[in-house]
Design an enzyme around this catalytic site. Structure first.
Site, PDB file in Angstrom:
ATOM      1  N   SER A 100      -6.943  -3.538  -0.970  1.00 32.02           N
ATOM      2  CA  SER A 100      -7.088  -2.537   0.095  1.00 32.02           C
ATOM      3  C   SER A 100      -7.918  -1.348  -0.359  1.00 32.02           C
ATOM      4  O   SER A 100      -8.128  -1.126  -1.567  1.00 32.02           O
ATOM      5  CB  SER A 100      -5.712  -2.040   0.533  1.00 32.02           C
ATOM      6  OG  SER A 100      -4.917  -3.118   0.956  1.00 32.02           O
TER       7      SER A 100
HETATM    8  C1  LIG Z   1      -4.201  -6.326   2.232  1.00 29.28           C
HETATM    9  S1  LIG Z   1      -3.612  -7.651   1.252  1.00 29.28           S
HETATM   10  C2  LIG Z   1      -2.630  -6.846   0.023  1.00 29.28           C
HETATM   11  C3  LIG Z   1      -3.338  -5.785  -0.744  1.00 29.28           C
HETATM   12  C4  LIG Z   1      -2.707  -5.426  -2.058  1.00 29.28           C
HETATM   13  N1  LIG Z   1      -1.398  -4.859  -1.924  1.00 29.28           N
HETATM   14  C5  LIG Z   1      -3.575  -4.533  -2.922  1.00 29.28           C
HETATM   15  O1  LIG Z   1      -3.239  -4.370  -4.094  1.00 29.28           O
HETATM   16  O2  LIG Z   1      -4.592  -4.001  -2.464  1.00 29.28           O
HETATM   17  C6  LIG Z   1      -2.368  -8.368   2.283  1.00 29.28           C
HETATM   18  C7  LIG Z   1      -1.700  -9.560   1.666  1.00 29.28           C
HETATM   19  O3  LIG Z   1      -0.525  -9.858   2.405  1.00 29.28           O
HETATM   20  C8  LIG Z   1      -0.275 -11.234   2.249  1.00 29.28           C
HETATM   21  N2  LIG Z   1       0.698 -11.690   3.245  1.00 29.28           N
HETATM   22  C9  LIG Z   1       0.514 -11.894   4.563  1.00 29.28           C
HETATM   23  N3  LIG Z   1       1.639 -12.335   5.134  1.00 29.28           N
HETATM   24  C10 LIG Z   1       2.581 -12.400   4.160  1.00 29.28           C
HETATM   25  C11 LIG Z   1       3.937 -12.787   4.138  1.00 29.28           C
HETATM   26  N4  LIG Z   1       4.570 -13.192   5.234  1.00 29.28           N
HETATM   27  N5  LIG Z   1       4.593 -12.745   2.963  1.00 29.28           N
HETATM   28  C12 LIG Z   1       3.955 -12.328   1.827  1.00 29.28           C
HETATM   29  N6  LIG Z   1       2.664 -11.953   1.797  1.00 29.28           N
HETATM   30  C13 LIG Z   1       1.982 -11.978   2.946  1.00 29.28           C
HETATM   31  C14 LIG Z   1      -1.663 -11.852   2.407  1.00 29.28           C
HETATM   32  O4  LIG Z   1      -1.722 -13.154   1.846  1.00 29.28           O
HETATM   33  C15 LIG Z   1      -2.535 -10.836   1.692  1.00 29.28           C
HETATM   34  O5  LIG Z   1      -2.804 -11.254   0.387  1.00 29.28           O
END
Ligand SMILES: C[S@@+](CC[C@H](N)C(=O)[O-])C[C@H]1O[C@@H](n2cnc3c(N)ncnc32)[C@H](O)[C@@H]1O
Length: 433
Positions: A100
Protein backbone atom coordinates in the site's frame (compact mmCIF):
# COMPACT_ATOMS: atom_id res chain seq x y z
CA UNK A 1 -15.45 0.45 -20.37
CA UNK A 2 -15.78 1.58 -16.79
CA UNK A 3 -12.88 0.30 -14.72
CA UNK A 4 -12.85 -0.87 -11.14
CA UNK A 5 -12.24 1.88 -8.53
CA UNK A 6 -9.66 -0.21 -6.68
CA UNK A 7 -7.55 -0.28 -9.83
CA UNK A 8 -7.88 3.45 -10.20
CA UNK A 9 -6.49 4.10 -6.72
CA UNK A 10 -3.38 2.16 -7.57
CA UNK A 11 -0.74 2.56 -10.21
CA UNK A 12 0.69 -0.35 -12.10
CA UNK A 13 4.17 -1.43 -11.20
CA UNK A 14 6.45 -1.61 -14.18
CA UNK A 15 8.01 -5.01 -13.48
CA UNK A 16 6.30 -8.24 -12.50
CA UNK A 17 7.38 -9.64 -9.17
CA UNK A 18 9.57 -12.70 -9.26
CA UNK A 19 10.36 -14.35 -5.94
CA UNK A 20 13.93 -15.16 -6.87
CA UNK A 21 14.70 -11.48 -7.41
CA UNK A 22 14.42 -10.65 -3.70
CA UNK A 23 17.82 -12.06 -2.97
CA UNK A 24 19.51 -10.80 -6.08
CA UNK A 25 18.24 -7.25 -6.30
CA UNK A 26 19.21 -5.82 -2.95
CA UNK A 27 21.39 -6.66 -0.03
CA UNK A 28 19.83 -6.28 3.41
CA UNK A 29 23.01 -4.92 4.98
CA UNK A 30 23.88 -2.38 2.33
CA UNK A 31 20.91 -0.13 1.76
CA UNK A 32 21.93 2.10 -1.10
CA UNK A 33 22.44 5.79 -0.32
CA UNK A 34 19.70 6.61 -2.83
CA UNK A 35 17.16 4.56 -0.93
CA UNK A 36 18.19 6.07 2.41
CA UNK A 37 17.94 9.61 1.03
CA UNK A 38 14.56 8.92 -0.54
CA UNK A 39 13.33 7.39 2.72
CA UNK A 40 14.39 10.45 4.71
CA UNK A 41 12.68 12.74 2.19
CA UNK A 42 9.47 10.70 2.29
CA UNK A 43 9.38 10.74 6.09
CA UNK A 44 9.92 14.51 6.10
CA UNK A 45 7.14 15.01 3.58
CA UNK A 46 4.67 12.79 5.48
CA UNK A 47 5.58 14.64 8.67
CA UNK A 48 5.15 18.09 7.22
CA UNK A 49 1.80 17.09 5.74
CA UNK A 50 0.60 15.77 9.11
CA UNK A 51 0.24 12.10 8.14
CA UNK A 52 3.14 11.10 10.40
CA UNK A 53 2.52 12.59 13.81
CA UNK A 54 4.07 10.55 16.61
CA UNK A 55 7.71 9.71 17.27
CA UNK A 56 7.39 5.89 17.27
CA UNK A 57 5.61 5.84 13.89
CA UNK A 58 8.09 8.35 12.45
CA UNK A 59 10.99 6.19 13.69
CA UNK A 60 9.43 3.05 12.19
CA UNK A 61 9.09 4.71 8.78
CA UNK A 62 12.65 6.04 9.01
CA UNK A 63 13.96 2.57 9.89
CA UNK A 64 12.26 -0.01 7.66
CA UNK A 65 13.85 -0.27 4.17
CA UNK A 66 10.68 -0.17 2.05
CA UNK A 67 12.69 -1.03 -1.08
CA UNK A 68 13.23 -4.56 0.26
CA UNK A 69 9.45 -5.07 0.19
CA UNK A 70 8.99 -3.80 -3.36
CA UNK A 71 12.08 -4.98 -5.24
CA UNK A 72 10.08 -5.03 -8.49
CA UNK A 73 9.59 -1.25 -8.52
CA UNK A 74 11.94 1.66 -9.20
CA UNK A 75 13.15 3.40 -6.02
CA UNK A 76 11.33 6.64 -6.89
CA UNK A 77 8.05 4.74 -6.99
CA UNK A 78 8.85 2.82 -3.81
CA UNK A 79 9.36 6.07 -1.90
CA UNK A 80 6.56 8.10 -3.49
CA UNK A 81 4.22 8.65 -0.54
CA UNK A 82 1.12 8.21 -2.69
CA UNK A 83 2.25 5.32 -4.82
CA UNK A 84 1.02 1.77 -4.48
CA UNK A 85 3.21 -1.07 -5.75
CA UNK A 86 0.86 -3.61 -7.26
CA UNK A 87 2.13 -7.13 -6.72
CA UNK A 88 -0.69 -9.17 -8.22
CA UNK A 89 -3.58 -8.67 -10.64
CA UNK A 90 -6.53 -10.92 -11.41
CA UNK A 91 -7.41 -12.30 -14.85
CA UNK A 92 -9.13 -8.99 -15.76
CA UNK A 93 -6.08 -6.96 -14.86
CA UNK A 94 -7.56 -5.62 -11.61
CA UNK A 95 -5.22 -5.23 -8.65
CA UNK A 96 -5.78 -7.89 -5.97
CA UNK A 97 -2.63 -7.36 -3.94
CA UNK A 98 -0.18 -4.55 -3.38
CA UNK A 99 2.23 -2.90 -1.04
CA UNK A 100 0.00 0.00 0.00
CA UNK A 101 0.91 3.66 -0.36
CA UNK A 102 3.01 5.07 2.51
CA UNK A 103 0.50 7.86 3.12
CA UNK A 104 -2.35 5.49 4.01
CA UNK A 105 -0.04 3.20 5.98
CA UNK A 106 1.14 6.19 8.04
CA UNK A 107 -2.40 7.35 8.62
CA UNK A 108 -3.65 3.90 9.71
CA UNK A 109 -0.70 3.27 12.03
CA UNK A 110 -1.30 6.65 13.67
CA UNK A 111 -4.96 5.68 14.06
CA UNK A 112 -4.00 2.33 15.62
CA UNK A 113 -1.70 3.76 18.34
CA UNK A 114 0.39 0.57 18.52
CA UNK A 115 2.54 0.37 21.68
CA UNK A 116 5.59 -1.73 22.64
CA UNK A 117 4.71 -5.24 23.80
CA UNK A 118 1.36 -5.39 21.99
CA UNK A 119 0.01 -8.34 20.04
CA UNK A 120 -1.11 -7.16 16.61
CA UNK A 121 -2.99 -8.89 13.82
CA UNK A 122 -2.59 -7.45 10.33
CA UNK A 123 -5.12 -8.66 7.76
CA UNK A 124 -3.66 -8.54 4.24
CA UNK A 125 0.09 -9.02 3.90
CA UNK A 126 2.57 -7.07 1.83
CA UNK A 127 5.42 -7.44 4.31
CA UNK A 128 6.27 -3.74 4.65
CA UNK A 129 3.41 -2.74 6.93
CA UNK A 130 4.02 -5.80 9.10
CA UNK A 131 7.66 -4.72 9.44
CA UNK A 132 6.54 -1.22 10.50
CA UNK A 133 4.26 -2.82 13.10
CA UNK A 134 7.15 -5.05 14.26
CA UNK A 135 9.19 -1.89 14.89
CA UNK A 136 6.29 -0.43 16.89
CA UNK A 137 5.66 -3.47 19.13
CA UNK A 138 9.39 -4.08 19.67
CA UNK A 139 11.00 -7.32 20.87
CA UNK A 140 8.32 -8.01 23.52
CA UNK A 141 5.42 -7.71 21.09
CA UNK A 142 3.99 -10.10 18.54
CA UNK A 143 2.95 -9.51 14.93
CA UNK A 144 0.77 -11.90 12.97
CA UNK A 145 -0.04 -11.05 9.37
CA UNK A 146 -2.44 -13.13 7.30
CA UNK A 147 -3.30 -13.33 3.64
CA UNK A 148 -5.72 -15.42 1.62
CA UNK A 149 -3.28 -15.79 -1.27
CA UNK A 150 -0.36 -18.26 -1.19
CA UNK A 151 1.65 -16.09 -3.60
CA UNK A 152 1.31 -13.09 -1.29
CA UNK A 153 2.18 -15.16 1.79
CA UNK A 154 5.34 -16.54 0.11
CA UNK A 155 6.31 -13.12 -1.11
CA UNK A 156 5.77 -11.46 2.29
CA UNK A 157 7.73 -14.22 4.09
CA UNK A 158 10.66 -13.84 1.66
CA UNK A 159 10.73 -10.04 1.94
CA UNK A 160 10.42 -10.06 5.75
CA UNK A 161 13.24 -12.61 6.03
CA UNK A 162 15.39 -10.59 3.64
CA UNK A 163 14.84 -7.45 5.73
CA UNK A 164 15.50 -9.26 9.02
CA UNK A 165 11.94 -9.35 10.37
CA UNK A 166 11.62 -13.12 10.65
CA UNK A 167 9.78 -12.82 13.98
CA UNK A 168 6.69 -11.71 12.08
CA UNK A 169 4.29 -14.66 11.72
CA UNK A 170 2.88 -14.89 8.17
CA UNK A 171 -0.10 -17.22 7.76
CA UNK A 172 -2.27 -18.36 4.86
CA UNK A 173 -5.80 -17.71 6.14
CA UNK A 174 -9.16 -16.33 5.01
CA UNK A 175 -9.39 -13.54 7.58
CA UNK A 176 -13.18 -13.93 7.94
CA UNK A 177 -12.49 -16.38 10.81
CA UNK A 178 -9.60 -14.38 12.27
CA UNK A 179 -6.74 -16.28 13.87
CA UNK A 180 -8.19 -17.75 17.11
CA UNK A 181 -5.02 -19.65 18.00
CA UNK A 182 -3.06 -16.41 18.43
CA UNK A 183 -5.84 -14.19 19.87
CA UNK A 184 -6.54 -11.97 21.72
CA UNK A 185 -5.07 -9.06 19.80
CA UNK A 186 -4.50 -5.59 21.19
CA UNK A 187 -4.80 -4.22 17.70
CA UNK A 188 -6.35 -5.60 14.52
CA UNK A 189 -5.37 -3.64 11.41
CA UNK A 190 -7.23 -4.58 8.25
CA UNK A 191 -5.48 -3.64 5.01
CA UNK A 192 -8.09 -4.76 2.48
CA UNK A 193 -11.44 -3.07 1.82
CA UNK A 194 -14.12 -4.67 4.04
CA UNK A 195 -17.86 -4.45 3.58
CA UNK A 196 -18.66 -5.98 6.97
CA UNK A 197 -17.01 -6.78 10.28
CA UNK A 198 -17.12 -10.53 10.93
CA UNK A 199 -17.76 -11.67 14.53
CA UNK A 200 -14.26 -13.23 14.75
CA UNK A 201 -12.60 -9.81 14.55
CA UNK A 202 -14.66 -8.52 17.45
CA UNK A 203 -14.30 -11.73 19.51
CA UNK A 204 -10.53 -11.82 19.00
CA UNK A 205 -10.00 -8.16 19.91
CA UNK A 206 -8.75 -7.60 23.49
CA UNK A 207 -11.28 -5.82 25.76
CA UNK A 208 -9.52 -2.45 25.38
CA UNK A 209 -8.30 -3.21 21.86
CA UNK A 210 -8.57 -1.09 18.72
CA UNK A 211 -9.77 -2.33 15.33
CA UNK A 212 -8.70 -0.23 12.33
CA UNK A 213 -10.59 -1.21 9.22
CA UNK A 214 -11.27 0.30 5.78
CA UNK A 215 -15.05 -0.10 5.95
CA UNK A 216 -17.30 0.42 2.92
CA UNK A 217 -20.51 2.22 3.80
CA UNK A 218 -22.96 2.92 0.97
CA UNK A 219 -20.09 2.78 -1.53
CA UNK A 220 -17.77 5.08 0.46
CA UNK A 221 -14.73 3.59 2.20
CA UNK A 222 -13.25 5.10 5.34
CA UNK A 223 -10.47 3.70 7.50
CA UNK A 224 -12.30 3.67 10.84
CA UNK A 225 -10.61 3.20 14.24
CA UNK A 226 -13.12 1.39 16.45
CA UNK A 227 -13.07 0.78 20.21
CA UNK A 228 -15.55 -1.25 22.26
CA UNK A 229 -18.31 0.51 24.14
CA UNK A 230 -21.17 -1.37 25.84
CA UNK A 231 -21.41 -4.35 23.53
CA UNK A 232 -20.82 -2.41 20.32
CA UNK A 233 -17.96 -0.84 18.44
CA UNK A 234 -17.79 2.94 18.31
CA UNK A 235 -15.56 5.03 16.03
CA UNK A 236 -12.94 7.25 17.57
CA UNK A 237 -11.95 8.66 14.19
CA UNK A 238 -11.81 7.85 10.49
CA UNK A 239 -9.79 8.73 7.41
CA UNK A 240 -10.42 8.67 3.67
CA UNK A 241 -8.78 5.67 2.01
CA UNK A 242 -8.94 3.24 -0.92
CA UNK A 243 -8.03 -0.46 -0.84
CA UNK A 244 -8.27 -3.60 -2.93
CA UNK A 245 -11.40 -5.44 -1.81
CA UNK A 246 -11.55 -8.32 0.67
CA UNK A 247 -11.77 -11.70 -1.07
CA UNK A 248 -13.03 -15.02 0.25
CA UNK A 249 -16.12 -15.51 2.37
CA UNK A 250 -16.34 -11.81 3.31
CA UNK A 251 -16.30 -10.60 -0.32
CA UNK A 252 -19.19 -8.35 -1.30
CA UNK A 253 -19.18 -6.58 -4.65
CA UNK A 254 -21.12 -3.43 -5.50
CA UNK A 255 -23.76 -3.63 -8.22
CA UNK A 256 -23.25 -1.80 -11.51
CA UNK A 257 -26.48 -0.55 -13.14
CA UNK A 258 -25.59 0.26 -16.75
CA UNK A 259 -27.17 3.48 -18.03
CA UNK A 260 -25.49 3.94 -21.41
CA UNK A 261 -23.81 0.85 -22.83
CA UNK A 262 -20.81 0.25 -20.62
CA UNK A 263 -19.89 3.94 -20.62
CA UNK A 264 -22.12 5.31 -17.87
CA UNK A 265 -23.34 3.40 -14.84
CA UNK A 266 -24.62 3.77 -11.33
CA UNK A 267 -22.58 1.91 -8.74
CA UNK A 268 -24.86 0.76 -5.94
CA UNK A 269 -23.96 -0.73 -2.58
CA UNK A 270 -26.43 -3.01 -0.79
CA UNK A 271 -29.82 -4.02 -2.14
CA UNK A 272 -31.22 -0.66 -3.33
CA UNK A 273 -33.74 -1.01 -6.13
CA UNK A 274 -32.97 0.63 -9.49
CA UNK A 275 -34.93 0.59 -12.76
CA UNK A 276 -32.08 0.56 -15.31
CA UNK A 277 -34.29 1.38 -18.34
CA UNK A 278 -36.01 4.34 -16.70
CA UNK A 279 -32.74 5.68 -15.29
CA UNK A 280 -31.10 5.33 -18.73
CA UNK A 281 -33.92 7.40 -20.20
CA UNK A 282 -33.46 9.95 -17.41
CA UNK A 283 -29.74 10.26 -18.20
CA UNK A 284 -30.39 11.45 -21.74
CA UNK A 285 -33.45 13.59 -20.97
CA UNK A 286 -33.04 17.32 -20.44
CA UNK A 287 -31.33 17.99 -17.12
CA UNK A 288 -31.74 20.74 -14.55
CA UNK A 289 -28.68 22.61 -13.26
CA UNK A 290 -28.77 23.98 -9.69
CA UNK A 291 -25.82 25.97 -8.27
CA UNK A 292 -25.62 25.50 -4.49
CA UNK A 293 -23.94 28.76 -3.51
CA UNK A 294 -21.51 26.73 -1.37
CA UNK A 295 -17.84 27.11 -2.22
CA UNK A 296 -14.69 25.19 -1.37
CA UNK A 297 -11.03 26.12 -1.79
CA UNK A 298 -8.97 24.40 -4.45
CA UNK A 299 -7.17 22.09 -2.03
CA UNK A 300 -9.94 21.72 0.54
CA UNK A 301 -11.09 18.11 0.96
CA UNK A 302 -14.83 17.50 0.93
CA UNK A 303 -15.04 13.80 1.67
CA UNK A 304 -17.00 14.74 4.81
CA UNK A 305 -19.75 16.14 2.60
CA UNK A 306 -19.85 12.83 0.72
CA UNK A 307 -20.30 10.83 3.93
CA UNK A 308 -22.94 13.29 5.11
CA UNK A 309 -24.91 12.86 1.86
CA UNK A 310 -24.58 9.06 2.11
CA UNK A 311 -26.05 9.34 5.62
CA UNK A 312 -28.93 11.66 4.78
CA UNK A 313 -30.09 10.41 1.37
CA UNK A 314 -32.37 7.36 1.27
CA UNK A 315 -31.19 6.46 -2.24
CA UNK A 316 -27.43 6.91 -2.69
CA UNK A 317 -24.93 5.67 -5.25
CA UNK A 318 -22.00 6.70 -7.41
CA UNK A 319 -22.41 7.76 -11.02
CA UNK A 320 -19.39 6.58 -13.02
CA UNK A 321 -18.54 7.40 -16.61
CA UNK A 322 -15.71 6.85 -19.06
CA UNK A 323 -13.70 9.83 -20.36
CA UNK A 324 -15.42 9.34 -23.75
CA UNK A 325 -18.88 9.62 -22.18
CA UNK A 326 -17.81 12.74 -20.29
CA UNK A 327 -16.37 14.20 -23.49
CA UNK A 328 -19.69 13.44 -25.23
CA UNK A 329 -21.55 15.43 -22.55
CA UNK A 330 -23.35 12.47 -21.01
CA UNK A 331 -21.98 13.26 -17.55
CA UNK A 332 -19.84 15.87 -15.79
CA UNK A 333 -16.16 15.28 -15.01
CA UNK A 334 -16.94 14.35 -11.42
CA UNK A 335 -18.28 11.04 -12.77
CA UNK A 336 -14.72 10.01 -13.70
CA UNK A 337 -14.03 8.97 -10.11
CA UNK A 338 -17.64 8.41 -9.05
CA UNK A 339 -20.02 11.36 -8.58
CA UNK A 340 -22.01 11.12 -5.36
CA UNK A 341 -25.57 10.64 -6.50
CA UNK A 342 -29.02 10.99 -4.95
CA UNK A 343 -31.37 8.37 -6.29
CA UNK A 344 -35.13 8.86 -6.03
CA UNK A 345 -37.18 6.33 -7.98
CA UNK A 346 -36.50 6.96 -11.65
CA UNK A 347 -34.85 10.34 -11.10
CA UNK A 348 -31.39 11.17 -9.84
CA UNK A 349 -29.11 14.09 -9.14
CA UNK A 350 -25.35 14.32 -8.75
CA UNK A 351 -22.78 16.92 -7.93
CA UNK A 352 -19.86 18.49 -9.71
CA UNK A 353 -17.86 21.64 -8.99
CA UNK A 354 -17.26 24.73 -11.07
CA UNK A 355 -14.34 27.10 -10.69
CA UNK A 356 -15.36 30.53 -9.39
CA UNK A 357 -11.97 32.16 -9.90
CA UNK A 358 -9.84 32.42 -13.02
CA UNK A 359 -6.92 30.86 -11.15
CA UNK A 360 -9.14 27.89 -10.14
CA UNK A 361 -8.49 28.51 -6.45
CA UNK A 362 -12.16 28.21 -5.43
CA UNK A 363 -15.04 26.06 -6.62
CA UNK A 364 -18.80 26.07 -6.22
CA UNK A 365 -20.79 22.85 -5.90
CA UNK A 366 -23.32 22.53 -8.71
CA UNK A 367 -26.04 19.87 -8.80
CA UNK A 368 -27.35 18.24 -12.00
CA UNK A 369 -30.81 16.63 -11.86
CA UNK A 370 -32.19 14.07 -14.33
CA UNK A 371 -35.59 12.43 -14.80
CA UNK A 372 -39.24 13.28 -14.18
CA UNK A 373 -38.54 14.50 -10.61
CA UNK A 374 -35.23 16.15 -11.48
CA UNK A 375 -36.25 19.43 -9.83
CA UNK A 376 -37.20 17.88 -6.52
CA UNK A 377 -34.21 15.58 -6.24
CA UNK A 378 -31.77 18.35 -7.20
CA UNK A 379 -33.47 20.72 -4.73
CA UNK A 380 -33.06 18.18 -1.88
CA UNK A 381 -29.41 17.64 -2.85
CA UNK A 382 -28.69 21.36 -2.78
CA UNK A 383 -30.46 21.70 0.59
CA UNK A 384 -28.24 18.98 2.04
CA UNK A 385 -25.07 20.66 0.75
CA UNK A 386 -26.20 23.87 2.43
CA UNK A 387 -27.09 22.05 5.66
CA UNK A 388 -23.66 20.40 5.73
CA UNK A 389 -22.04 23.80 5.13
CA UNK A 390 -24.08 25.45 7.93
CA UNK A 391 -23.95 22.71 10.55
CA UNK A 392 -21.21 20.16 9.98
CA UNK A 393 -18.44 21.68 7.88
CA UNK A 394 -15.24 21.70 9.95
CA UNK A 395 -17.10 19.95 12.79
CA UNK A 396 -16.32 16.72 14.63
CA UNK A 397 -17.54 14.56 11.74
CA UNK A 398 -19.65 11.44 11.85
CA UNK A 399 -19.98 8.90 14.63
CA UNK A 400 -20.00 5.33 13.37
CA UNK A 401 -21.32 2.48 15.51
CA UNK A 402 -21.30 -1.23 14.79
CA UNK A 403 -23.99 -3.36 16.45
CA UNK A 404 -24.33 -7.12 16.10
CA UNK A 405 -26.97 -8.19 13.62
CA UNK A 406 -30.24 -8.90 15.43
CA UNK A 407 -29.91 -5.82 17.66
CA UNK A 408 -33.43 -4.31 17.67
CA UNK A 409 -33.92 -0.80 16.23
CA UNK A 410 -35.07 0.36 19.66
CA UNK A 411 -31.59 -0.27 21.07
CA UNK A 412 -29.89 1.70 18.29
CA UNK A 413 -29.83 5.50 18.16
CA UNK A 414 -30.90 7.87 15.39
CA UNK A 415 -29.06 8.01 12.09
CA UNK A 416 -28.54 6.02 8.89
CA UNK A 417 -28.75 2.33 9.69
CA UNK A 418 -26.97 0.05 7.20
CA UNK A 419 -27.74 -3.64 7.56
CA UNK A 420 -24.90 -6.00 6.69
CA UNK A 421 -24.50 -9.75 7.04
CA UNK A 422 -23.02 -9.75 10.56
CA UNK A 423 -23.60 -6.22 11.77
CA UNK A 424 -25.83 -3.17 11.72
CA UNK A 425 -23.76 -0.05 11.05
CA UNK A 426 -25.14 3.28 12.27
CA UNK A 427 -23.82 6.62 10.99
CA UNK A 428 -24.89 9.76 12.83
CA UNK A 429 -23.71 13.37 12.83
CA UNK A 430 -23.39 14.83 16.32
CA UNK A 431 -23.07 18.62 16.37
CA UNK A 432 -20.26 20.22 18.32
CA UNK A 433 -22.46 22.61 20.40
C1 LIG B 1 -3.44 -3.93 -0.02
S1 LIG B 1 -2.90 -5.58 0.18
C2 LIG B 1 -2.10 -5.57 1.75
C3 LIG B 1 -1.02 -4.55 1.89
C4 LIG B 1 -0.04 -4.82 3.00
N1 LIG B 1 -0.64 -4.79 4.30
C5 LIG B 1 1.17 -3.91 2.96
O1 LIG B 1 2.12 -4.20 3.69
O2 LIG B 1 1.21 -2.93 2.21
C6 LIG B 1 -4.40 -6.43 0.55
C7 LIG B 1 -4.22 -7.90 0.76
O3 LIG B 1 -5.38 -8.43 1.36
C8 LIG B 1 -5.47 -9.79 0.99
N2 LIG B 1 -6.80 -10.32 1.27
C9 LIG B 1 -7.95 -10.09 0.61
N3 LIG B 1 -8.96 -10.77 1.16
C10 LIG B 1 -8.45 -11.44 2.22
C11 LIG B 1 -9.01 -12.32 3.18
N4 LIG B 1 -10.30 -12.64 3.17
N5 LIG B 1 -8.20 -12.84 4.11
C12 LIG B 1 -6.87 -12.51 4.13
N6 LIG B 1 -6.29 -11.69 3.24
C13 LIG B 1 -7.07 -11.15 2.30
C14 LIG B 1 -5.11 -9.76 -0.50
O4 LIG B 1 -4.69 -11.03 -0.96
C15 LIG B 1 -4.02 -8.70 -0.53
O5 LIG B 1 -2.76 -9.30 -0.53
Amino acid sequence: MISDPSARTAEASKVDWKSDRVNTLRDNDTTTPDAAALRTAMVEQLRSEGELRTDPVIRAFATVPRELFAPEAPLEQVYDRDDVVITKRDENGLAVSSVSAPRIQASMLEQAEVRPGMRVLEIGSGGYNAALIAELVGPDGEVTTVDIDQFVVDRARACLAEAGYDRVRVLLVDAEGGVPEHAPFDRIIVTAGAWDIPPAWIDQLAPDGVLVVPLRMRGLTRSVAFVREQGRLVSRGYELCGFVPIQGSGANAERLVLLHGEDVALRLDGDQAADADALSAALTSERVVRPSGVEVGGFEPFDELDLYLATELDGFGLLVATPAAIEAGLAERSARMGAKTALDGVSFAYRASQATTKERTAFEFVVYGHGPDADAVAFRYVELIREWDRTHRGGPGARIEVHPTGTPDTEIGEGRLIDKKHTRVLISWPTSS
